[in-house]
Design a protein around this motif. Sequence first.
Motif, PDB file in Angstrom:
ATOM      1  N   GLY A   1       0.809  -1.212   0.000  1.00 18.66           N
ATOM      2  CA  GLY A   1       0.000   0.000   0.000  1.00 18.66           C
ATOM      3  C   GLY A   1       0.845   1.265   0.000  1.00 18.66           C
ATOM      4  N   TRP A   2       2.031   1.194  -0.623  1.00 18.82           N
ATOM      5  CA  TRP A   2       2.959   2.319  -0.674  1.00 18.82           C
ATOM      6  C   TRP A   2       2.954   2.923  -2.074  1.00 18.82           C
ATOM      7  N   LYS A   3       3.532   4.107  -2.193  1.00 21.26           N
ATOM      8  CA  LYS A   3       3.617   4.816  -3.470  1.00 21.26           C
ATOM      9  C   LYS A   3       4.842   4.347  -4.264  1.00 21.26           C
ATOM     10  N   LEU A   4       4.666   4.182  -5.570  1.00 23.62           N
ATOM     11  CA  LEU A   4       5.742   3.778  -6.484  1.00 23.62           C
ATOM     12  C   LEU A   4       6.215   4.976  -7.290  1.00 23.62           C
ATOM     13  N   THR A   5       7.535   5.161  -7.353  1.00 26.02           N
ATOM     14  CA  THR A   5       8.141   6.153  -8.239  1.00 26.02           C
ATOM     15  C   THR A   5       9.329   5.490  -8.927  1.00 26.02           C
ATOM     16  N   GLY A   6       9.748   6.045 -10.063  1.00 25.44           N
ATOM     17  CA  GLY A   6      10.949   5.532 -10.710  1.00 25.44           C
ATOM     18  C   GLY A   6      10.788   5.306 -12.188  1.00 25.44           C
ATOM     19  N   ASP A   7      11.743   4.536 -12.717  1.00 23.72           N
ATOM     20  CA  ASP A   7      11.770   4.254 -14.144  1.00 23.72           C
ATOM     21  C   ASP A   7      12.295   2.835 -14.355  1.00 23.72           C
ATOM     22  N   ALA A   8      12.621   2.501 -15.588  1.00 23.38           N
ATOM     23  CA  ALA A   8      13.027   1.136 -15.933  1.00 23.38           C
ATOM     24  C   ALA A   8      14.343   0.701 -15.287  1.00 23.38           C
ATOM     25  N   GLU A   9      15.179   1.644 -14.881  1.00 21.58           N
ATOM     26  CA  GLU A   9      16.474   1.284 -14.284  1.00 21.58           C
ATOM     27  C   GLU A   9      16.458   1.315 -12.757  1.00 21.58           C
ATOM     28  N   TRP A  10      15.573   2.148 -12.157  1.00 20.43           N
ATOM     29  CA  TRP A  10      15.573   2.321 -10.704  1.00 20.43           C
ATOM     30  C   TRP A  10      14.170   2.729 -10.275  1.00 20.43           C
ATOM     31  N   ALA A  11      13.588   1.999  -9.366  1.00 23.25           N
ATOM     32  CA  ALA A  11      12.260   2.346  -8.854  1.00 23.25           C
ATOM     33  C   ALA A  11      12.272   2.207  -7.338  1.00 23.25           C
ATOM     34  N   VAL A  12      11.353   2.924  -6.699  1.00 30.10           N
ATOM     35  CA  VAL A  12      11.266   2.942  -5.237  1.00 30.10           C
ATOM     36  C   VAL A  12       9.808   2.887  -4.817  1.00 30.10           C
ATOM     37  N   VAL A  13       9.516   2.096  -3.786  1.00 30.59           N
ATOM     38  CA  VAL A  13       8.229   2.184  -3.101  1.00 30.59           C
ATOM     39  C   VAL A  13       8.514   2.688  -1.700  1.00 30.59           C
ATOM     40  N   SER A  14       7.620   3.547  -1.213  1.00 24.17           N
ATOM     41  CA  SER A  14       7.861   4.165   0.097  1.00 24.17           C
ATOM     42  C   SER A  14       6.548   4.515   0.765  1.00 24.17           C
TER      43      SER A  14
END
Length: 119
Positions: A29-42
């Motif tokens: 239930g966290w937010k996803l940011t990033g792109d094809a090389e690096w992504a983060v959920v927080s």
Amino acid sequence: MPGIVRFRSTVLDCPDTLALGRFYADLLGWKLTGDAEWAVVSDGSMRLAFQQVLGHRPPDWPDDERPQQFHLDLAVDDMEEAEKRALELGARKHEVQPSEDDEWRVFVDPAGHPFCLCR
């Protein structure tokens, strides 16, 4: 005494950062940011990151040839509901379930990393 460093992220290597990021974003239930090389959920304080590795070979737990090295323990209130949701999102239940008292269950995420749902 305070440390001179602060914890930032746990990073998982994977072939598709956004796909694995979406899996964990939906599961946690966290937010996803990033792109094809690096992504983060927080959740705003804790971070789980995903780094693209071409030719990624997932761990083969409990085999020793490619050991898991680490895994995530995710706390749940309702084990049955959490298992159902994890499977709907693309996890698979691992064939090895060492917990005799069902306090935790072992799963594998879509990129092959083991993780546990824990009561």
